[in-house]
Design a protein around this motif. Structure first.
Motif, PDB file in Angstrom:
ATOM      1  N   LYS A  63     -30.757  49.217  12.348  1.00 40.74           N
ATOM      2  CA  LYS A  63     -31.014  48.170  11.394  1.00 40.74           C
ATOM      3  C   LYS A  63     -29.809  47.650  10.624  1.00 40.74           C
ATOM      4  O   LYS A  63     -29.864  46.979   9.452  1.00 40.74           O
ATOM      5  CB  LYS A  63     -31.775  48.836  10.145  1.00 40.74           C
ATOM      6  N   GLY A  64     -28.571  47.842  11.386  1.00 36.00           N
ATOM      7  CA  GLY A  64     -27.345  47.063  11.158  1.00 36.00           C
ATOM      8  C   GLY A  64     -26.696  48.012   9.747  1.00 36.00           C
ATOM      9  O   GLY A  64     -25.257  47.688   9.540  1.00 36.00           O
ATOM     10  N   TYR A  65     -27.113  49.235   9.629  1.00 38.49           N
ATOM     11  CA  TYR A  65     -26.488  49.937   8.805  1.00 38.49           C
ATOM     12  C   TYR A  65     -25.291  50.659   9.271  1.00 38.49           C
ATOM     13  O   TYR A  65     -24.454  51.135   8.429  1.00 38.49           O
ATOM     14  CB  TYR A  65     -27.302  50.980   8.173  1.00 38.49           C
ATOM     15  N   VAL A  66     -24.846  50.649  10.425  1.00 41.20           N
ATOM     16  CA  VAL A  66     -23.680  51.148  11.125  1.00 41.20           C
ATOM     17  C   VAL A  66     -22.608  50.288  10.671  1.00 41.20           C
ATOM     18  O   VAL A  66     -21.294  50.484  10.683  1.00 41.20           O
ATOM     19  CB  VAL A  66     -23.664  51.154  12.557  1.00 41.20           C
ATOM     20  N   VAL A  67     -22.766  49.042  10.407  1.00 37.63           N
ATOM     21  CA  VAL A  67     -21.914  48.092   9.967  1.00 37.63           C
ATOM     22  C   VAL A  67     -21.781  48.135   8.471  1.00 37.63           C
ATOM     23  O   VAL A  67     -20.702  48.068   7.760  1.00 37.63           O
ATOM     24  CB  VAL A  67     -22.159  46.718  10.502  1.00 37.63           C
ATOM     25  N   ASN A  68     -22.988  48.086   7.851  1.00 36.81           N
ATOM     26  CA  ASN A  68     -23.061  47.769   6.187  1.00 36.81           C
ATOM     27  C   ASN A  68     -23.917  48.713   5.801  1.00 36.81           C
ATOM     28  O   ASN A  68     -25.169  48.425   6.172  1.00 36.81           O
ATOM     29  CB  ASN A  68     -23.436  46.321   5.909  1.00 36.81           C
ATOM     30  N   GLU A  69     -23.620  49.699   4.916  1.00 31.83           N
ATOM     31  CA  GLU A  69     -24.446  50.706   4.482  1.00 31.83           C
ATOM     32  C   GLU A  69     -25.047  50.296   2.952  1.00 31.83           C
ATOM     33  O   GLU A  69     -25.755  50.895   2.463  1.00 31.83           O
ATOM     34  CB  GLU A  69     -23.801  51.957   4.169  1.00 31.83           C
ATOM     35  N   GLU A  70     -24.872  49.090   2.850  1.00 27.47           N
ATOM     36  CA  GLU A  70     -25.439  48.568   1.481  1.00 27.47           C
ATOM     37  C   GLU A  70     -27.031  48.694   1.378  1.00 27.47           C
ATOM     38  O   GLU A  70     -27.673  48.251   2.560  1.00 27.47           O
ATOM     39  CB  GLU A  70     -25.132  47.138   1.234  1.00 27.47           C
ATOM     40  N   GLY A  71     -27.703  49.278   0.602  1.00 27.85           N
ATOM     41  CA  GLY A  71     -29.031  49.292   0.452  1.00 27.85           C
ATOM     42  C   GLY A  71     -29.638  50.539   0.979  1.00 27.85           C
ATOM     43  O   GLY A  71     -31.024  50.529   1.341  1.00 27.85           O
ATOM     44  N   ILE A  72     -28.850  51.465   1.884  1.00 27.66           N
ATOM     45  CA  ILE A  72     -29.314  52.339   2.758  1.00 27.66           C
ATOM     46  C   ILE A  72     -29.893  53.407   1.709  1.00 27.66           C
ATOM     47  O   ILE A  72     -29.386  53.799   0.834  1.00 27.66           O
ATOM     48  CB  ILE A  72     -28.250  52.817   3.464  1.00 27.66           C
ATOM     49  N   ASN A  73     -30.818  54.307   2.303  1.00 30.83           N
ATOM     50  CA  ASN A  73     -31.555  55.127   1.786  1.00 30.83           C
ATOM     51  C   ASN A  73     -30.435  56.395   1.650  1.00 30.83           C
ATOM     52  O   ASN A  73     -30.041  56.637   2.719  1.00 30.83           O
ATOM     53  CB  ASN A  73     -32.777  55.668   2.317  1.00 30.83           C
ATOM     54  N   ASP A  74     -30.447  57.184   0.643  1.00 30.26           N
ATOM     55  CA  ASP A  74     -29.427  58.191   0.453  1.00 30.26           C
ATOM     56  C   ASP A  74     -29.758  59.380   1.847  1.00 30.26           C
ATOM     57  O   ASP A  74     -28.806  59.728   2.303  1.00 30.26           O
ATOM     58  CB  ASP A  74     -29.467  58.947  -0.675  1.00 30.26           C
ATOM     59  N   ARG A  75     -31.042  59.679   2.395  1.00 32.80           N
ATOM     60  CA  ARG A  75     -31.371  60.472   3.170  1.00 32.80           C
ATOM     61  C   ARG A  75     -30.876  60.194   4.639  1.00 32.80           C
ATOM     62  O   ARG A  75     -30.650  60.722   5.630  1.00 32.80           O
ATOM     63  CB  ARG A  75     -32.696  60.945   3.351  1.00 32.80           C
ATOM     64  N   HIS A  76     -30.448  58.676   4.759  1.00 35.27           N
ATOM     65  CA  HIS A  76     -30.034  58.238   5.969  1.00 35.27           C
ATOM     66  C   HIS A  76     -28.520  57.970   6.217  1.00 35.27           C
ATOM     67  O   HIS A  76     -27.838  57.756   7.201  1.00 35.27           O
ATOM     68  CB  HIS A  76     -30.643  56.732   6.231  1.00 35.27           C
ATOM     69  N   VAL A  77     -27.779  58.136   5.101  1.00 37.41           N
ATOM     70  CA  VAL A  77     -26.372  58.066   5.115  1.00 37.41           C
ATOM     71  C   VAL A  77     -25.731  58.756   6.121  1.00 37.41           C
ATOM     72  O   VAL A  77     -24.791  58.565   7.067  1.00 37.41           O
ATOM     73  CB  VAL A  77     -25.691  58.453   3.621  1.00 37.41           C
ATOM     74  N   LYS A  78     -25.986  60.232   6.260  1.00 37.02           N
ATOM     75  CA  LYS A  78     -25.664  61.142   7.531  1.00 37.02           C
ATOM     76  C   LYS A  78     -26.083  60.702   8.623  1.00 37.02           C
ATOM     77  O   LYS A  78     -25.156  60.888   9.677  1.00 37.02           O
ATOM     78  CB  LYS A  78     -26.169  62.414   7.222  1.00 37.02           C
ATOM     79  N   LEU A  79     -27.084  60.132   8.951  1.00 41.49           N
ATOM     80  CA  LEU A  79     -27.692  59.761  10.152  1.00 41.49           C
ATOM     81  C   LEU A  79     -26.875  58.480  10.628  1.00 41.49           C
ATOM     82  O   LEU A  79     -26.207  58.590  11.918  1.00 41.49           O
ATOM     83  CB  LEU A  79     -29.232  59.493  10.241  1.00 41.49           C
ATOM     84  N   VAL A  80     -26.450  57.762   9.862  1.00 39.38           N
ATOM     85  CA  VAL A  80     -25.772  56.475  10.209  1.00 39.38           C
ATOM     86  C   VAL A  80     -24.398  56.902  10.564  1.00 39.38           C
ATOM     87  O   VAL A  80     -23.841  56.210  11.427  1.00 39.38           O
ATOM     88  CB  VAL A  80     -25.644  55.632   9.037  1.00 39.38           C
ATOM     89  N   LYS A  81     -23.718  57.861   9.800  1.00 39.80           N
ATOM     90  CA  LYS A  81     -22.552  58.383  10.447  1.00 39.80           C
ATOM     91  C   LYS A  81     -22.471  58.872  11.512  1.00 39.80           C
ATOM     92  O   LYS A  81     -21.439  58.663  12.590  1.00 39.80           O
ATOM     93  CB  LYS A  81     -22.063  59.305   9.361  1.00 39.80           C
TER      94      LYS A  81
END
Length: 211
Positions: free
Chosen positions: A161-179
């Protein structure tokens, strides 16, 4: 980009009746399946390669396995699903299309199934990863010995969902997953055994060609 995506979506051919039914089933059951642009791209890639032995990690309701078979009717497909309800749904959907002789669904955690001697003895020329995103690197390590020379490994959701580029607005539980996904992408891009191209279609697709 939304206008571009809508434009490209309108250029796609209409889904076949069975595919439309599964797309509606996925929406109703809140089951994530590939977006239409992505599945169309995946099918065309498979049609170009014409694989004979195909492995899929993450069956869900059988949508992508059936679409891949539609693209390559001669292929024998093995697909793995760990969710019991989705496993049974996929079995029903595959039987409804009379494709159970070409598509084998294995119930279990792919991390365990891929360690099975029966699977480890097989060789595949096309592998599709669309399962637990936090395990992508481990999946790839396990299937590396299974892919044939010049075989292709396709990974879905590499942009998440583009979070690998911009983590703005990401759910806290997805932060580790994005990394983990970001680390996977970087690891994949530097893998000495593969040439990988990242395609910004759908939720992001990585195509890794074995050297």
């Amino acid at each position: 980009m939304d206008k571009v995506n809508n434009y490209l979506e309108n250029l796609l051919p209409e889904s076949e009746e069975w595919a439309t039914a599964l797309e509606k089933q996925a929406i109703s059951g809140k089951v994530p399946i590939m977006e239409r642009q992505s599945i169309h791209f995946l099918k065309q890639l498979a049609q170009i390669r014409q694989p004979k032995h195909l492995l899929e990690i993450g069956t869900a309701i059988g949508y992508s396995a059936l679409q891949l078979h539609n693209a390559c009717p001669q292929a024998q497909i093995i697909t793995i699903e760990r969710d019991k309800d989705r496993y049974h749904e996929s079995i029903r959907n595959i039987k409804d299309q009379s494709k159970e002789d070409q598509i084998q669904v294995i119930f279990g955690d792919a991390l365990e199934v891929l360690e099975d001697p029966g699977i480890k003895a097989k060789t595949f020329d096309f592998i599709f990863i669309d399962a637990a995103k936090g395990q992508y690197k481990r999946f790839f390590e396990l299937i590396d010995p299974l892919i044939s020379k010049d075989g292709i490994i396709v990974t879905d959701n590499v942009l998440f969902k583009g979070y690998v580029v911009n983590e703005e607005g990401i759910n806290d539980r997805h932060v580790k997953l994005v990394k983990k996904i970001r680390n996977y992408n970087e690891w994949l891009s530097n893998h000495s055994g593969y040439i990988t191209t990242f395609i910004p279609i759908g939720d992001g697709i990585a195509i890794s060609l074995k050297k």
